[in-house]
Design a protein around this motif. Structure first.
Motif, mmCIF file in Angstrom:
data_model
loop_
_atom_site.group_PDB
_atom_site.id
_atom_site.type_symbol
_atom_site.label_atom_id
_atom_site.label_comp_id
_atom_site.label_asym_id
_atom_site.label_seq_id
_atom_site.Cartn_x
_atom_site.Cartn_y
_atom_site.Cartn_z
ATOM 1 N N HIS A 140 33.951 28.718 114.631
ATOM 2 C CA HIS A 140 34.758 28.425 115.949
ATOM 3 C C HIS A 140 34.187 30.353 116.691
ATOM 4 O O HIS A 140 34.690 30.708 117.727
ATOM 5 N N ILE A 141 32.626 30.329 116.814
ATOM 6 C CA ILE A 141 32.452 31.252 117.963
ATOM 7 C C ILE A 141 31.859 30.949 119.275
ATOM 8 O O ILE A 141 31.707 29.550 119.285
ATOM 9 N N SER A 142 32.850 31.523 119.529
ATOM 10 C CA SER A 142 32.398 31.763 121.087
ATOM 11 C C SER A 142 31.406 31.865 121.834
ATOM 12 O O SER A 142 30.601 32.654 120.944
ATOM 13 N N PRO A 143 30.374 30.782 123.122
ATOM 14 C CA PRO A 143 29.182 31.107 122.974
ATOM 15 C C PRO A 143 28.871 32.909 124.053
ATOM 16 O O PRO A 143 27.997 33.894 122.969
ATOM 17 N N GLU A 144 30.034 33.975 124.133
ATOM 18 C CA GLU A 144 30.680 35.312 124.501
ATOM 19 C C GLU A 144 29.606 36.135 123.232
ATOM 20 O O GLU A 144 29.643 37.106 123.691
ATOM 21 N N ASP A 145 30.554 35.708 122.097
ATOM 22 C CA ASP A 145 30.183 36.542 120.988
ATOM 23 C C ASP A 145 29.152 36.118 120.591
ATOM 24 O O ASP A 145 28.817 36.651 119.115
ATOM 25 N N ALA A 146 28.098 35.474 120.588
ATOM 26 C CA ALA A 146 27.747 34.594 119.640
ATOM 27 C C ALA A 146 26.028 35.107 119.651
ATOM 28 O O ALA A 146 26.145 35.586 117.640
ATOM 29 N N MET A 147 25.747 36.312 119.801
ATOM 30 C CA MET A 147 24.620 36.841 119.913
ATOM 31 C C MET A 147 25.013 37.931 118.632
ATOM 32 O O MET A 147 24.025 38.376 117.993
ATOM 33 N N SER A 148 26.668 38.413 118.396
ATOM 34 C CA SER A 148 26.758 39.485 117.537
ATOM 35 C C SER A 148 26.667 38.928 116.463
ATOM 36 O O SER A 148 27.255 39.681 115.451
ATOM 37 N N HIS A 149 25.978 37.645 116.229
ATOM 38 C CA HIS A 149 26.092 36.605 114.797
ATOM 39 C C HIS A 149 24.533 37.024 114.484
ATOM 40 O O HIS A 149 24.311 36.485 113.494
ATOM 41 N N VAL A 150 23.744 36.955 115.487
ATOM 42 C CA VAL A 150 22.417 37.195 115.264
ATOM 43 C C VAL A 150 21.415 38.313 114.542
ATOM 44 O O VAL A 150 21.883 39.698 114.774
ATOM 45 N N ALA A 151 21.319 37.822 113.080
ATOM 46 C CA ALA A 151 20.154 39.432 112.625
ATOM 47 C C ALA A 151 18.867 39.213 113.647
ATOM 48 O O ALA A 151 18.396 40.721 113.068
ATOM 49 N N GLY A 152 18.097 38.461 113.320
ATOM 50 C CA GLY A 152 16.703 38.624 113.785
ATOM 51 C C GLY A 152 16.478 37.785 114.312
ATOM 52 O O GLY A 152 16.501 36.334 114.361
ATOM 53 N N TYR A 153 14.739 37.668 114.276
ATOM 54 C CA TYR A 153 14.202 36.170 114.908
ATOM 55 C C TYR A 153 13.224 36.578 113.473
ATOM 56 O O TYR A 153 12.297 37.313 113.587
ATOM 57 N N THR A 154 12.387 35.635 113.557
ATOM 58 C CA THR A 154 11.221 34.839 113.096
ATOM 59 C C THR A 154 10.696 34.029 113.888
ATOM 60 O O THR A 154 11.099 33.189 114.098
ATOM 61 N N CYS A 155 9.020 33.719 113.147
ATOM 62 C CA CYS A 155 8.247 32.011 113.596
ATOM 63 C C CYS A 155 8.835 31.400 112.975
ATOM 64 O O CYS A 155 8.848 31.403 111.462
ATOM 65 N N PHE A 156 8.692 30.024 113.344
ATOM 66 C CA PHE A 156 8.614 28.799 112.195
ATOM 67 C C PHE A 156 7.475 27.703 112.889
ATOM 68 O O PHE A 156 7.387 27.745 114.468
ATOM 69 N N ASN A 157 7.249 26.950 111.628
ATOM 70 C CA ASN A 157 6.545 25.508 112.458
ATOM 71 C C ASN A 157 6.954 24.402 111.758
ATOM 72 O O ASN A 157 7.088 24.498 110.631
ATOM 73 N N ASP A 158 7.682 23.508 112.848
ATOM 74 C CA ASP A 158 8.883 22.337 112.094
ATOM 75 C C ASP A 158 7.551 21.324 111.794
ATOM 76 O O ASP A 158 7.568 20.115 113.017
ATOM 77 N N ALA A 159 6.363 21.554 110.965
ATOM 78 C CA ALA A 159 5.383 20.632 110.967
ATOM 79 C C ALA A 159 5.838 19.002 110.729
ATOM 80 O O ALA A 159 6.552 19.040 109.770
ATOM 81 N N SER A 160 5.946 18.387 111.244
ATOM 82 C CA SER A 160 6.122 16.862 111.390
ATOM 83 C C SER A 160 5.435 16.253 111.226
ATOM 84 O O SER A 160 4.890 15.404 111.766
ATOM 85 N N ILE A 161 6.056 14.883 110.131
ATOM 86 C CA ILE A 161 5.569 13.740 110.072
ATOM 87 C C ILE A 161 5.803 12.203 110.739
ATOM 88 O O ILE A 161 7.082 12.020 110.868
ATOM 89 N N ARG A 162 5.240 12.150 111.736
ATOM 90 C CA ARG A 162 5.604 11.629 113.100
ATOM 91 C C ARG A 162 5.436 10.114 112.039
ATOM 92 O O ARG A 162 6.427 9.692 113.153
ATOM 93 N N ASP A 163 4.937 9.307 111.995
ATOM 94 C CA ASP A 163 5.315 7.876 111.517
ATOM 95 C C ASP A 163 6.303 7.781 110.320
ATOM 96 O O ASP A 163 7.881 6.375 111.117
ATOM 97 N N TRP A 164 6.584 8.502 109.809
ATOM 98 C CA TRP A 164 8.310 8.752 109.455
ATOM 99 C C TRP A 164 9.400 9.324 110.584
ATOM 100 O O TRP A 164 10.357 8.646 109.883
ATOM 101 N N GLN A 165 9.006 9.954 111.162
ATOM 102 C CA GLN A 165 9.845 10.447 111.460
ATOM 103 C C GLN A 165 10.577 9.734 112.820
ATOM 104 O O GLN A 165 11.923 9.082 113.226
ATOM 105 N N PHE A 166 10.237 7.765 113.636
ATOM 106 C CA PHE A 166 10.114 6.856 114.148
ATOM 107 C C PHE A 166 10.737 5.382 112.809
ATOM 108 O O PHE A 166 10.494 4.493 113.768
#
Length: 289
Positions: A140-166
């Motif tokens: 139950h984190i408020s949007p105003e407080d949400a960024m205090s919960h962020v440790a940091g950032y990284t890169c992601f590739n959400d590679a997807s199998i399109r026919d199985w996705q649908f």
């Protein structure tokens, strides 16, 4: 500070990346079992900053086997259709609530490891994304407080199998094949990124830029996403929030462009890093282990 999880001589460790080398933190902070635990411990994290600043590197980064930044996150929450231009290319509209789906930790792989095109499909697509790593858990984190919960950032590739996705209207199966979720190469702590909305992102296939976006273009911004999910689930330190992909995915191109063995896909977020992965067929990738 850049933080990384890796294996050296088969032993899992974590450290700080500095001048293309690694300052070992796990041995110097032996009470902390892993990187997710470090992010949850503010005292240990401050000690890690001091150690990283005052220490010489222990060995070159390219001498270790990288792991996904958080090797076994408790949750990987992904957001679909979160760039307006991507929604348009997908023939969708942005709704009142974010499109949420989940990934399993066992699908993750590290920077440099091969993305695995499965034996059952050649509809293997790329999705360049910025990922948020949670440092402080909560509900139950408020949007105003949400960024205090962020440790940091990284890169992601959400590679997807399109026919199985649908295969059905719930497309999680196409997002959960083994060896398809690249995460890394490291975590950049939140204090290094004063405003994530100033970040840009590119998806680059074999040197050609196919995806371009800005984090200012998110339909649901990071505070809103953290708050929304927290109404249903408690965030835990080390959890991953994948913020969605910009337009330019291969599936919607004419003709479609799918990942194939021998390709290399890069997720580039200036100020955070570049996540690079070659592509291999499933049988070849399994036999290479």
């Amino acid at each position: 500070m850049k933080l990384v999880s890796y294996r050296r001589n088969g032993v899992p460790e974590f450290g700080a990346v500095k001048e293309d080398g690694v300052v070992v933190l796990s041995a110097r902070l032996s009470r902390v079992p892993d990187l997710a635990s470090l992010l949850a411990d503010e005292v240990a994290l401050q000690e890690a900053r001091r150690i990283a600043a005052q220490s010489q590197v222990d060995f070159p980064l390219d001498t270790v086997d990288l792991e996904p930044v958080i090797p076994r996150p408790a949750k990987i929450i992904c957001v679909g259709i979160n760039y307006v231009a991507h929604a348009a290319e997908a023939g969708r509209t942005v709704g009142k609530y974010p499109v949420i789906f989940h990934r399993f930790a066992e699908t993750l792989l590290a920077h440099g490891a091969p993305l695995v095109r499965p034996t059952v499909s050649d509809n293997f697509d790329f999705e360049a994304e910025l990922a948020v790593v949670i440092g402080k858990g909560g509900a139950h984190i408020s949007p105003e407080d949400a960024m205090s919960h962020v440790a940091g950032y990284t890169c992601f590739n959400d590679a997807s199998i399109r026919d199985w996705q649908f295969h059905t209207h719930q497309y999680g199966m196409g997002k959960n094949f083994r060896g398809t979720g690249a995460l890394g190469p490291w975590l950049v702590t939140a204090d290094e990124i004063p405003d994530y909305r100033q970040l840009s992102i590119q998806g680059v296939l074999n040197g050609e830029v196919l995806q371009t976006g800005s984090l200012s273009e998110l339909a649901f911004d990071i505070p809103a996403l953290i708050s929304y999910v927290s109404q249903a689930l408690d965030w835990q330190p080390g959890d991953i929030l994948a913020t969605g992909t910009p337009s330019g995915i291969g599936f919607k191109r004419q003709p479609p462009i799918f990942l194939k063995p021998g390709d290399k896909f890069d997720v580039m977020v200036p100020g955070v890093g570049t996540l690079s992965n070659p592509v291999a067929d499933e049988a070849r990738a399994v036999n290479a282990k």
